[in-house]
Design a protein around this motif. Structure first.
Motif, mmCIF file in Angstrom:
data_model
loop_
_atom_site.group_PDB
_atom_site.id
_atom_site.type_symbol
_atom_site.label_atom_id
_atom_site.label_comp_id
_atom_site.label_asym_id
_atom_site.label_seq_id
_atom_site.Cartn_x
_atom_site.Cartn_y
_atom_site.Cartn_z
ATOM 1 N N ASN A 282 0.883 -1.226 0.004
ATOM 2 C CA ASN A 282 -0.089 0.201 0.005
ATOM 3 C C ASN A 282 0.866 1.094 -0.100
ATOM 4 N N THR A 283 1.975 1.365 -0.520
ATOM 5 C CA THR A 283 2.862 2.561 -0.718
ATOM 6 C C THR A 283 3.542 2.532 -1.688
ATOM 7 N N SER A 284 3.791 3.908 -2.418
ATOM 8 C CA SER A 284 4.321 4.142 -3.755
ATOM 9 C C SER A 284 5.274 5.324 -3.333
ATOM 10 N N GLN A 285 6.654 5.271 -3.842
ATOM 11 C CA GLN A 285 7.609 6.347 -3.675
ATOM 12 C C GLN A 285 8.388 6.336 -4.933
ATOM 13 N N GLU A 286 8.899 7.688 -5.224
ATOM 14 C CA GLU A 286 9.663 8.054 -6.222
ATOM 15 C C GLU A 286 10.475 9.226 -5.792
ATOM 16 N N TYR A 287 11.934 9.077 -6.160
ATOM 17 C CA TYR A 287 13.000 9.940 -5.755
ATOM 18 C C TYR A 287 13.851 10.252 -7.060
ATOM 19 N N ARG A 288 14.000 11.747 -7.062
ATOM 20 C CA ARG A 288 14.704 12.049 -8.617
ATOM 21 C C ARG A 288 15.759 13.283 -8.453
ATOM 22 N N ILE A 289 16.944 12.999 -8.940
ATOM 23 C CA ILE A 289 17.629 14.160 -9.096
ATOM 24 C C ILE A 289 18.013 14.684 -10.575
ATOM 25 N N ASP A 290 18.031 15.707 -10.833
ATOM 26 C CA ASP A 290 18.197 16.301 -12.084
ATOM 27 C C ASP A 290 19.247 17.468 -12.023
ATOM 28 N N TYR A 291 20.337 17.234 -12.985
ATOM 29 C CA TYR A 291 21.501 17.932 -13.260
ATOM 30 C C TYR A 291 21.282 18.897 -14.457
ATOM 31 N N LYS A 292 21.301 20.158 -14.377
ATOM 32 C CA LYS A 292 20.741 21.052 -15.378
ATOM 33 C C LYS A 292 19.512 20.600 -16.111
ATOM 34 N N ASP A 293 19.112 21.290 -17.263
ATOM 35 C CA ASP A 293 18.020 20.877 -17.893
ATOM 36 C C ASP A 293 18.050 21.513 -19.346
ATOM 37 N N THR A 294 17.005 21.203 -20.141
ATOM 38 C CA THR A 294 17.237 21.369 -21.591
ATOM 39 C C THR A 294 16.373 22.746 -21.518
ATOM 40 N N ASP A 295 16.649 23.628 -22.552
ATOM 41 C CA ASP A 295 16.185 24.725 -22.948
ATOM 42 C C ASP A 295 15.681 24.660 -24.724
ATOM 43 N N LEU A 296 14.593 24.417 -24.934
ATOM 44 C CA LEU A 296 14.255 24.132 -26.325
ATOM 45 C C LEU A 296 14.900 25.207 -27.227
ATOM 46 N N ALA A 297 15.111 26.746 -26.796
ATOM 47 C CA ALA A 297 15.505 27.441 -27.674
ATOM 48 C C ALA A 297 16.984 27.533 -27.630
ATOM 49 N N GLN A 298 17.598 26.858 -27.037
ATOM 50 C CA GLN A 298 19.281 26.812 -26.600
ATOM 51 C C GLN A 298 19.653 25.559 -27.277
ATOM 52 N N ILE A 299 20.153 25.485 -28.361
ATOM 53 C CA ILE A 299 20.956 24.326 -28.934
ATOM 54 C C ILE A 299 22.190 23.921 -28.155
ATOM 55 N N GLY A 300 22.235 22.677 -27.876
ATOM 56 C CA GLY A 300 23.059 22.200 -26.976
ATOM 57 C C GLY A 300 22.955 22.004 -25.449
ATOM 58 N N SER A 301 21.995 22.821 -24.966
ATOM 59 C CA SER A 301 21.466 22.546 -23.701
ATOM 60 C C SER A 301 21.328 21.000 -23.374
ATOM 61 N N TYR A 302 21.424 20.645 -22.192
ATOM 62 C CA TYR A 302 21.111 19.107 -21.538
ATOM 63 C C TYR A 302 20.963 19.252 -20.334
ATOM 64 N N GLY A 303 20.300 17.894 -20.057
ATOM 65 C CA GLY A 303 20.108 17.330 -18.615
ATOM 66 C C GLY A 303 20.382 16.049 -18.356
ATOM 67 N N ILE A 304 20.700 15.861 -17.044
ATOM 68 C CA ILE A 304 20.916 14.357 -16.904
ATOM 69 C C ILE A 304 20.083 14.074 -15.505
ATOM 70 N N TYR A 305 19.386 12.895 -15.630
ATOM 71 C CA TYR A 305 18.834 12.869 -14.356
ATOM 72 C C TYR A 305 18.787 11.190 -13.745
ATOM 73 N N PHE A 306 18.376 10.976 -12.600
ATOM 74 C CA PHE A 306 18.325 9.657 -12.057
ATOM 75 C C PHE A 306 16.993 9.555 -11.422
ATOM 76 N N ARG A 307 16.485 8.508 -11.466
ATOM 77 C CA ARG A 307 14.904 8.214 -10.749
ATOM 78 C C ARG A 307 15.196 7.003 -10.120
ATOM 79 N N TYR A 308 14.513 7.036 -9.144
ATOM 80 C CA TYR A 308 14.213 5.582 -8.194
ATOM 81 C C TYR A 308 13.025 5.475 -7.866
ATOM 82 N N ILE A 309 12.305 4.347 -8.187
ATOM 83 C CA ILE A 309 10.962 4.229 -8.036
ATOM 84 C C ILE A 309 10.902 2.992 -7.139
ATOM 85 N N ASP A 310 9.635 2.904 -6.391
ATOM 86 C CA ASP A 310 9.177 1.741 -5.545
ATOM 87 C C ASP A 310 7.647 1.786 -5.679
ATOM 88 N N PHE A 311 7.190 1.535 -6.655
ATOM 89 C CA PHE A 311 5.402 1.482 -6.798
ATOM 90 C C PHE A 311 5.060 0.192 -6.362
#
Length: 379
Positions: A282-311
């Motif tokens: 009866n529990t669900s959890q998710e934890y996420r870390i994002d490093y940077k993020d994308t900007d659709l107007a900025q070529i070359g912008s990027y993001g890296i992420y890690f997600r841990y789930i326990d649904f």
């Protein structure tokens, strides 16, 4: 004798060159006159065009122009096209070939008045493999055949937000408490600066995708409070109840608590915990870390992420399964990267390992390995 002829020859040459120079000068004068005539004709035509423009601008009603611009501002069309490739385990551990597809999301917002807008969403998914279960009959992808699947209105009369109709609803920062299409109504109000309260009633439309069995036959009523604790820390609280005749849905209450923290300019942390009153799992959890993020107007912008789930199987009402990459009754991690290739074109790739069917069954504890890459063209 030869010396006498030389002056005669020189005189003849000089006379010939003089004649040629005279001819060249006459030709040059003729060309200059022609250019002057062309210039005068150009100036005349230019003056005529300027006068016609002035006459046209004077004849056009400025109110008509303003009315035309207002009509254009009433309609806003947007969305994206996606090309996706999955390398997934076979069913039931993974999704098999179900998510090898081309997809388009087309959305529209039509201004009704200063307080109201009408909205629609069209989803079209075209698989490029033949071994996809959703191809088979009405129990497959009939809700994604290019029709207007979702239609709703939004308004804010008197400062109270109103949403009514069929749409995709998501609560919390990661849509863990609920994240699916439903018929429903929602009221929201800014109770304090930076704090918004919502009250909602929903009837899910995708009963085959959500956590609760037969969930398309039930109704959900609840509330959400989202706001800022500090400049860098936000929270979201959700509580809801549901019909549960003869314990068919395994639960009749759900609560969720979430935090979102901006650790640095480049690092964003998120965590979500949901719990129901189901007897088991009866529990669900998710934890996420994002490093940077994308900007659709900025070529070359990027993001890296890690997600841990326990649904867990009955740990939430209906978290967003994100095309089968976040199933219920699963635990694991997802490592991904996003990169803007061109303006408004973003590429995303991730890899996930998940332990499936933790609540039991013939495949209990089996591991899924999912690799996904996709390119989105936003418009």
């Amino acid at each position: 004798m030869g010396l006498k002829i030389l002056p005669v020859m020189l005189a003849a040459c000089w006379s010939a060159s003089s004649v040629a120079a005279a001819v060249d000068k006459a030709a040059l004068d003729t060309q200059i006159q022609q250019l002057e005539q062309l210039h005068q004709q150009y100036q005349s035509e230019l003056e005529k065009l300027k006068q016609e423009r002035m006459d046209y601008e004077e004849s056009v009603d400025s109110d008509s122009i303003a009315s035309l611009k207002a009509m254009m501002d009433r309609v806003h069309i947007f969305g994206f096209f996606r090309a996706k490739y999955d390398h997934d385990d076979r069913e039931p551990i993974g999704s098999g070939a179900n998510n090898k597809h081309f997809y388009m999301d087309l959305e529209g917002k039509m201004k009704v008045s200063e307080d109201w807008s009408a909205n629609f969403q069209i989803e079209t998914r075209k698989g490029y493999t033949v071994t996809q279960s959703w191809r088979n009959g009405d129990n497959g992808s009939s809700d994604q055949d290019g029709t207007l699947q979702r239609i709703w209105v939004e308004g804010r009369p008197g400062g109270v937000g109103v949403t009514l109709g069929t749409k995709w609803w998501g609560y919390g920062f990661q849509a863990v408490p609920f994240g699916h299409a439903a018929d429903g109504v929602q009221l929201d109000y800014d109770v304090l600066p930076g704090w918004n309260a919502k009250a909602f009633w929903l009837r899910p439309r995708q009963g085959d995708l959500v956590t609760m069995p037969n969930s398309s036959d039930i109704s959900i009523a609840g509330a959400n409070l989202t706001g800022s604790l500090t400049d860098d820390l936000q929270t979201s609280l959700t509580f809801a109840t549901n019909d549960n005749k003869n314990d068919a849905q395994k639960m009749d209450r759900m609560g969720a608590f979430e935090l979102q923290y901006r650790l640095t300019d480049d690092i964003l942390l998120r965590g979500a915990f949901a719990m129901t009153n189901a007897e088991h799992h009866n529990t669900s959890q998710e934890y996420r870390i994002d490093y940077k993020d994308t900007d659709l107007a900025q070529i070359g912008s990027y993001g890296i992420y890690f997600r841990y789930i326990d649904f867990r199987r009955y740990g939430d009402y209906s978290h967003d399964d994100e095309w089968g990459s976040l199933p219920s009754d699963a635990k694991g991690g997802i490592l991904g990267v996003k990169y803007v290739l061109f303006k408004n074109v973003v590429w995303e790739t991730f890899y996930s390992v998940q332990e499936r069917f933790r609540s039991g069954g013939s495949d209990a504890g089996a591991y899924r390995h999912l690799f996904r890459t996709q390119i989105d063209f936003h418009f």
